[in-house]
Design an enzyme around this catalytic site. Structure first.
Site, PDB file in Angstrom:
ATOM      1  N   SER A  34      39.573  43.397  31.051  1.00  0.00           N
ATOM      2  CA  SER A  34      40.916  43.789  30.608  1.00  0.00           C
ATOM      3  C   SER A  34      41.143  45.307  30.662  1.00  0.00           C
ATOM      4  O   SER A  34      41.776  45.871  29.769  1.00  0.00           O
ATOM      5  CB  SER A  34      41.212  43.232  29.218  1.00  0.00           C
ATOM      6  N   GLU A  66      32.191  34.992  36.355  1.00  0.00           N
ATOM      7  CA  GLU A  66      32.775  33.713  36.786  1.00  0.00           C
ATOM      8  C   GLU A  66      31.798  32.926  37.648  1.00  0.00           C
ATOM      9  O   GLU A  66      31.819  31.699  37.658  1.00  0.00           O
ATOM     10  CB  GLU A  66      34.105  33.975  37.510  1.00  0.00           C
ATOM     11  N   ASN A 110      38.416  44.094  41.678  1.00  0.00           N
ATOM     12  CA  ASN A 110      37.979  42.750  42.068  1.00  0.00           C
ATOM     13  C   ASN A 110      39.206  41.841  42.121  1.00  0.00           C
ATOM     14  O   ASN A 110      39.765  41.495  41.082  1.00  0.00           O
ATOM     15  CB  ASN A 110      36.955  42.248  41.037  1.00  0.00           C
ATOM     16  N   LYS A 122      39.354  38.825  42.974  1.00  0.00           N
ATOM     17  CA  LYS A 122      39.023  37.417  42.670  1.00  0.00           C
ATOM     18  C   LYS A 122      39.688  36.482  43.704  1.00  0.00           C
ATOM     19  O   LYS A 122      39.805  36.856  44.860  1.00  0.00           O
ATOM     20  CB  LYS A 122      39.405  37.077  41.221  1.00  0.00           C
ATOM     21  N   GLU A 142      30.331  43.615  31.812  1.00  0.00           N
ATOM     22  CA  GLU A 142      31.603  42.919  31.599  1.00  0.00           C
ATOM     23  C   GLU A 142      31.402  41.859  30.511  1.00  0.00           C
ATOM     24  O   GLU A 142      30.951  40.746  30.805  1.00  0.00           O
ATOM     25  CB  GLU A 142      32.057  42.229  32.894  1.00  0.00           C
ATOM     26  N   GLY A 146      39.922  38.968  31.463  1.00  0.00           N
ATOM     27  CA  GLY A 146      41.159  38.210  31.630  1.00  0.00           C
ATOM     28  C   GLY A 146      41.799  37.757  30.321  1.00  0.00           C
ATOM     29  O   GLY A 146      42.670  36.897  30.316  1.00  0.00           O
ATOM     30  N   HIS A 206      28.664  38.032  39.010  1.00  0.00           N
ATOM     31  CA  HIS A 206      29.907  38.152  38.243  1.00  0.00           C
ATOM     32  C   HIS A 206      29.980  37.012  37.221  1.00  0.00           C
ATOM     33  O   HIS A 206      29.521  35.896  37.489  1.00  0.00           O
ATOM     34  CB  HIS A 206      31.123  38.110  39.172  1.00  0.00           C
TER      35      HIS A 206
HETATM   36  P1  13P Z   1      40.180  41.500  34.132  1.00  0.00           P
HETATM   37  O1  13P Z   1      40.364  42.985  34.388  1.00  0.00           O
HETATM   38  O2  13P Z   1      41.280  40.687  34.721  1.00  0.00           O
HETATM   39  O3  13P Z   1      39.881  41.225  32.712  1.00  0.00           O
HETATM   40  O4  13P Z   1      38.868  41.065  34.976  1.00  0.00           O
HETATM   41  C1  13P Z   1      37.711  41.789  34.836  1.00  0.00           C
HETATM   42  C2  13P Z   1      36.742  41.352  35.862  1.00  0.00           C
HETATM   43  O5  13P Z   1      36.202  40.262  35.793  1.00  0.00           O
HETATM   44  C3  13P Z   1      36.468  42.262  36.991  1.00  0.00           C
HETATM   45  O6  13P Z   1      35.386  41.825  37.742  1.00  0.00           O
END
Ligand code: 13P
Length: 253
Positions: free
Chosen positions: A215, A99, A9, A11, A169, A175, A97
Site C-alpha cells: 500500500s 501472492e 509491480n 501484477k 512486504e 493491496g 512475492h
Molecule cells: P500494493 O502496493 O497494491 O499494496 O501491492 C504491493 C505489492 O505487492 C508489490 O509487489
C-alpha cells in the site's frame, strides 16, 4: 551509498495497449529524475515484457519479470527461464512475492531455487519476504522473516547475494490500504540487515538494498523513505497510474 530503488509491480494487470502507454508515460515523466541517483524498474506481466522493453530501451527505466522458473530449459510447460527473461531485456525478477507464496503456494524451498537460478542466469532478484497478519499478531514477524531469508538465500555466497535486493512486504499491508508505519517498516528492515550481517558480513549488510512494499502511495512514500534502512519501494496498485508512480519516484529521490 545505497542508491534508492523504486519498482512497480503491475501484477496481472494492463493489456497490450495500456502496458505500452503506461511504460511510455513513465519514461517521459522520469526522463530527468532517473539519472539522478535513483534506480527505477517496471515489472509487467510476462506477455508484455518485450513490448515494454522496446518502449523503455532509450530510457533509464529498467524492466523486471514477476517470476522465473529454476530450470534453464526443457519440458516444463508454461514456465519461463532466467535466460529467456534475459533474452527479452529483463534486468530484475521478483522471487517469492507474497501472492506466489500464499495464492499459488510456492514454498521456501522452491523460492530458494528460483533466487539461485535468477542469479546464475544474470538477473538481479528482488527477493520478497513478509509475515501474515496472524503471524504479526502472534509476535512471530522476526521468526517468519528470518526463516524466509535464511531459506531463500541458503547456499549462496556473499558475492552472489550482493546481486539481490530484498523486499519486505508484510502480507497484511498488500493491496489493503493498511501501510506499515515507517517505524514498523524500519524495525523489520533493521532486523533483516542485522541478520544479513550475521549470515554474511558487515559490508554486505551495509550495501544490500531493502525495499518496503504494501500500500505505498504518493502520500506515504516520503515518510517511509525517511527511515534509515528503507532503501526503496516496491509498489503495486499505485504503479498502474503513471502520475502516482512518478510522484512516488520523486518522493524517493
Ligand atoms: P500494493 O502496493 O497494491 O499494496 O501491492 C504491493 C505489492 O505487492 C508489490 O509487489
Amino acid at each position: 551509498m545505497r542508491k534508492p530503488f523504486v519498482a512497480g509491480n503491475w501484477k496481472m494487470n494492463t493489456d497490450n495497449h495500456s502496458s505500452v502507454s503506461l511504460a511510455d508515460e513513465i519514461a517521459s515523466a522520469t526522463f530527468g529524475i532517473v539519472s539522478h541517483g535513483i534506480h527505477v524498474a517496471v515489472i509487467p506481466p510476462f506477455v508484455y515484457l518485450q513490448a515494454v522493453t522496446r518502449v523503455l530501451s532509450a530510457s533509464n527505466v529498467a524492466v523486471g519479470a514477476q517470476d522465473v522458473y529454476h530450470e534453464s530449459n526443457g519440458a516444463f510447460t508454461g514456465e519461463i527461464s532466467a535466460s529467456m527473461l534475459k533474452d527479452v531485456g529483463c534486468v530484475y525478477v521478483l522471487c517469492g512475492h507474497s501472492e506466489r507464496r500464499h495464492v499459488i503456494g510456492e514454498t521456501d524451498e522452491l523460492i530458494s531455487k528460483k533466487v539461485a537460478a535468477a542469479i546464475r542466469g544474470g538477473l538481479l532478484p528482488i527477493f520478497c519476504v513478509g509475515e501474515l497478519l496472524a503471524e504479526r499478531e502472534a509476535s512471530q514477524t522476526t521468526e517468519v522473516v528470518t526463516r524466509q531469508i535464511r531459506s531463500g538465500l541458503a547456499g549462496l555466497s556473499a558475492e552472489k547475494v550482493s546481486a539481490v535486493t530484498i523486499a519486505y512486504e508484510p502480507v497484511w499491508a498488500i493491496g489493503t490500504g493498511l501501510t506499515a508505519s515507517p517505524q514498523q517498516a524500519q524495525e523489520v528492515h533493521a532486523m533483516i540487515r542485522k541478520l544479513l550481517g550475521e549470515m554474511y558480513d558487515a559490508q554486505l549488510a551495509d550495501e544490500i538494498r531493502i525495499l518496503y512494499g504494501g500500500s505505498v502511495k504518493p502520500g506515504n512514500a516520503a515518510e517511509l523513505m525517511c527511515e534509515r534502512d528503507v532503501d526503496g519501494l516496491l509498489v503495486g496498485g499505485a504503479s498502474l497510474n503513471a502520475n502516482d508512480f512518478v510522484a512516488i519516484i520523486r518522493a524517493a529521490v
